[in-house]
Design an enzyme around this catalytic site. Structure first.
Site, PDB file in Angstrom:
ATOM      1  N   ASP A   8       0.890  -1.195   0.043  1.00  0.00           N
ATOM      2  CA  ASP A   8      -0.158   0.003   0.057  1.00  0.00           C
ATOM      3  C   ASP A   8       0.941   1.153  -0.038  1.00  0.00           C
ATOM      4  OD1 ASP A   8       1.115   0.105   2.779  1.00  0.00           O
ATOM      5  OD2 ASP A   8      -0.983   0.163   3.540  1.00  0.00           O
ATOM      6  N   HIS A   9       0.314   2.420   0.340  1.00  0.00           N
ATOM      7  CA  HIS A   9       1.380   3.651   0.320  1.00  0.00           C
ATOM      8  C   HIS A   9       2.272   3.679   1.269  1.00  0.00           C
ATOM      9  CE1 HIS A   9      -2.309   4.291   2.644  1.00  0.00           C
ATOM     10  NE2 HIS A   9      -1.665   5.047   3.486  1.00  0.00           N
ATOM     11  N   CYS A  65       3.162  -3.160   4.086  1.00  0.00           N
ATOM     12  CA  CYS A  65       2.484  -2.162   4.511  1.00  0.00           C
ATOM     13  C   CYS A  65       3.111  -1.299   5.490  1.00  0.00           C
ATOM     14  CB  CYS A  65       0.993  -2.464   4.721  1.00  0.00           C
ATOM     15  SG  CYS A  65       0.833  -3.425   6.308  1.00  0.00           S
ATOM     16  N   THR A  67       2.886  -1.563   8.973  1.00  0.00           N
ATOM     17  CA  THR A  67       3.108  -2.502  10.083  1.00  0.00           C
ATOM     18  C   THR A  67       3.262  -3.849   9.440  1.00  0.00           C
ATOM     19  OG1 THR A  67       0.729  -3.009  10.592  1.00  0.00           O
ATOM     20  CG2 THR A  67       1.779  -0.943  11.696  1.00  0.00           C
ATOM     21  N   GLY A  70      -1.899  -5.553   8.287  1.00  0.00           N
ATOM     22  CA  GLY A  70      -2.960  -5.558   7.660  1.00  0.00           C
ATOM     23  C   GLY A  70      -2.684  -6.520   6.405  1.00  0.00           C
ATOM     24  N   HIS A  98      10.034 -24.363   9.205  1.00  0.00           N
ATOM     25  CA  HIS A  98       8.845 -25.118  10.000  1.00  0.00           C
ATOM     26  C   HIS A  98       7.511 -24.838   9.586  1.00  0.00           C
ATOM     27  CE1 HIS A  98      11.633 -24.655  13.985  1.00  0.00           C
ATOM     28  NE2 HIS A  98      12.153 -25.335  12.994  1.00  0.00           N
ATOM     29  N   HIS A 134       6.545 -31.020  11.031  1.00  0.00           N
ATOM     30  CA  HIS A 134       6.255 -29.727  10.546  1.00  0.00           C
ATOM     31  C   HIS A 134       5.105 -29.927   9.443  1.00  0.00           C
ATOM     32  CE1 HIS A 134       9.210 -28.030  12.991  1.00  0.00           C
ATOM     33  NE2 HIS A 134       9.955 -28.377  12.371  1.00  0.00           N
TER      34      HIS A 134
END
Length: 144
Positions: A8-9, A65, A67, A70, A98, A134
């Protein structure tokens, strides 16, 4: 190897940095946008980039993004996607070993270019362990 990439921006500048690095290293990159710093909605770009992984049009996806939260939520809504938000190389390595993660998610507001470069390298160069325990756990995720 083919890689889908999207942001995103908030992740645009880091996406462009990572994309240039991948192309320079010989990866085939399919960019799903965004293509500017204009405010936009991350699902519009993250979903098609992750769907390309699920549809096996590409080998891996990279979503960015501000963080990474999202984009992680969006990607993991798609059947067959195991997206992992990574802010360090240990997580990038272990999620491949894993979880056989197929989408890397990063937060541009959390990490810088140097760390992103190391995380991408680690993620793309680490193989799944093929350990039975796994794989059993991955199979259970796929049943959800």
């Amino acid at each position: 190897m083919k890689i889908s990439i999207a942001s995103d921006h908030g992740g645009y500048k880091l996406k462009e940095f990572v994309k240039a690095k991948l192309i320079k290293e010989g990866y085939e990159v399919k960019d799903f946008g965004t293509n500017s710093l204009d405010s936009c909605d991350y699902p519009d770009f993250g979903r098609p980039a992750a769907q390309a992984v699920a549809d096996k049009e590409v080998d891996f996806g990279i979503l960015i993004c501000t963080t990474g939260l999202g984009m992680s939520m969006v990607a993991n809504k798609i059947k067959g996607i195991r997206a992992s938000l990574c802010s360090d190389t240990v997580s990038a390595s272990l999620t491949r070993q894993h979880n056989n993660a197929n989408v890397l998610v990063m937060g541009a507001g959390i990490i810088g270019e140097n760390l992103a470069e190391s995380i991408v390298d680690t993620f793309l160069k680490t193989e799944f362990s093929n350990n039975e325990r796994h794989q059993r756990r991955i199979d259970k995720i796929e049943e959800l």
